[in-house]
Design a protein around this motif. Structure first.
Motif, short mmCIF file in Angstrom:
data_model
loop_
_atom_site.label_atom_id
_atom_site.label_comp_id
_atom_site.label_asym_id
_atom_site.label_seq_id
_atom_site.Cartn_x
_atom_site.Cartn_y
_atom_site.Cartn_z
N GLU A 29 0.84 -1.19 0.00
CA GLU A 29 0.00 0.00 0.00
C GLU A 29 0.88 1.23 0.00
O GLU A 29 1.99 1.21 0.51
CB GLU A 29 -0.91 0.00 1.22
N LYS A 48 0.81 5.89 -0.40
CA LYS A 48 0.09 7.14 -0.54
C LYS A 48 0.94 8.09 -1.35
O LYS A 48 2.14 8.18 -1.14
CB LYS A 48 -0.17 7.78 0.83
N GLN A 88 -6.83 10.43 -5.04
CA GLN A 88 -6.03 9.25 -5.33
C GLN A 88 -6.96 8.06 -5.54
O GLN A 88 -7.70 7.68 -4.65
CB GLN A 88 -5.09 8.99 -4.16
N HIS A 140 -4.98 2.48 -5.09
CA HIS A 140 -4.77 2.19 -3.67
C HIS A 140 -3.56 1.30 -3.41
O HIS A 140 -2.97 1.37 -2.35
CB HIS A 140 -6.03 1.56 -3.09
N ARG A 141 -3.21 0.45 -4.35
CA ARG A 141 -2.06 -0.43 -4.20
C ARG A 141 -1.44 -0.68 -5.56
O ARG A 141 -2.16 -0.75 -6.55
CB ARG A 141 -2.49 -1.80 -3.62
N TYR A 200 -7.54 -0.58 -7.60
CA TYR A 200 -8.42 0.52 -7.18
C TYR A 200 -9.62 -0.11 -6.52
O TYR A 200 -10.37 -0.85 -7.14
CB TYR A 200 -8.81 1.34 -8.40
N GLU A 255 -16.08 8.03 -3.33
CA GLU A 255 -14.89 8.75 -3.77
C GLU A 255 -15.22 10.19 -4.11
O GLU A 255 -16.08 10.45 -4.94
CB GLU A 255 -14.29 8.11 -5.03
#
Length: 142
Positions: free
Chosen positions: A2, A4, A16, A19-20, A35, A41
């Motif tokens: 993960e 950011k 964003q 996510h990963r 995602y 969102e």
């Protein structure tokens, strides 16, 4: 893994959608990312049955720029979304769930293209060719 996007203090920039990332092959220009969409969102998607195509395109574009991870030559670059050369939505994407994002990035001198796919449970739901420009990131403020 993960991650950011954002400043060193971990503050994210608010929009964003990736996510990963589950794989980055910088030598071959391939990024695999995920995602997880919840319907909450940035704006409220309550009542919509399907994910808006614009969010699928944005997620694919964000996945493509993850090629800079693990590539020291791209670490100080900013990527600017320039346009959509082609896009095809094969099936509506249900509003809740996970999209697997695959991007193959082709670099030119100061720009590039990414051939992207949004995949859900092994099925290609959308694909697009996205173009972007690269510039040097501004120097950090001291």
């Amino acid at each position: 893994m993960e991650f950011k996007l954002g400043d060193k203090d971990g503050s994210a920039d608010g929009f964003q959608l990736v996510h990963r990332h589950t794989g980055v092959d910088t030598a071959n220009g391939i990024v695999i990312a995920e995602y997880d969409y919840t319907g909450e969102e940035v704006f409220d998607l309550t009542g919509l049955k399907y994910l808006p195509e614009t969010l699928a395109l944005e997620a694919m574009a964000q996945a493509a720029i993850q090629i800079r991870l693990g590539n020291d030559g791209l670490a100080n670059k900013l990527f600017w979304f320039v346009g959509i050369e082609s896009a095809e939505f094969l099936e509506p994407i249900p509003r809740l769930g996970q999209l697997d994002l695959l991007a193959t990035v082709i670099f030119e001198e100061r720009s590039g293209k990414a051939n992207c796919q949004a995949i859900q449970t092994g099925k290609i739901m959308a694909r697009a060719t996205i173009s972007f420009a690269m510039t040097r990131a501004p120097a950090a403020k001291t």
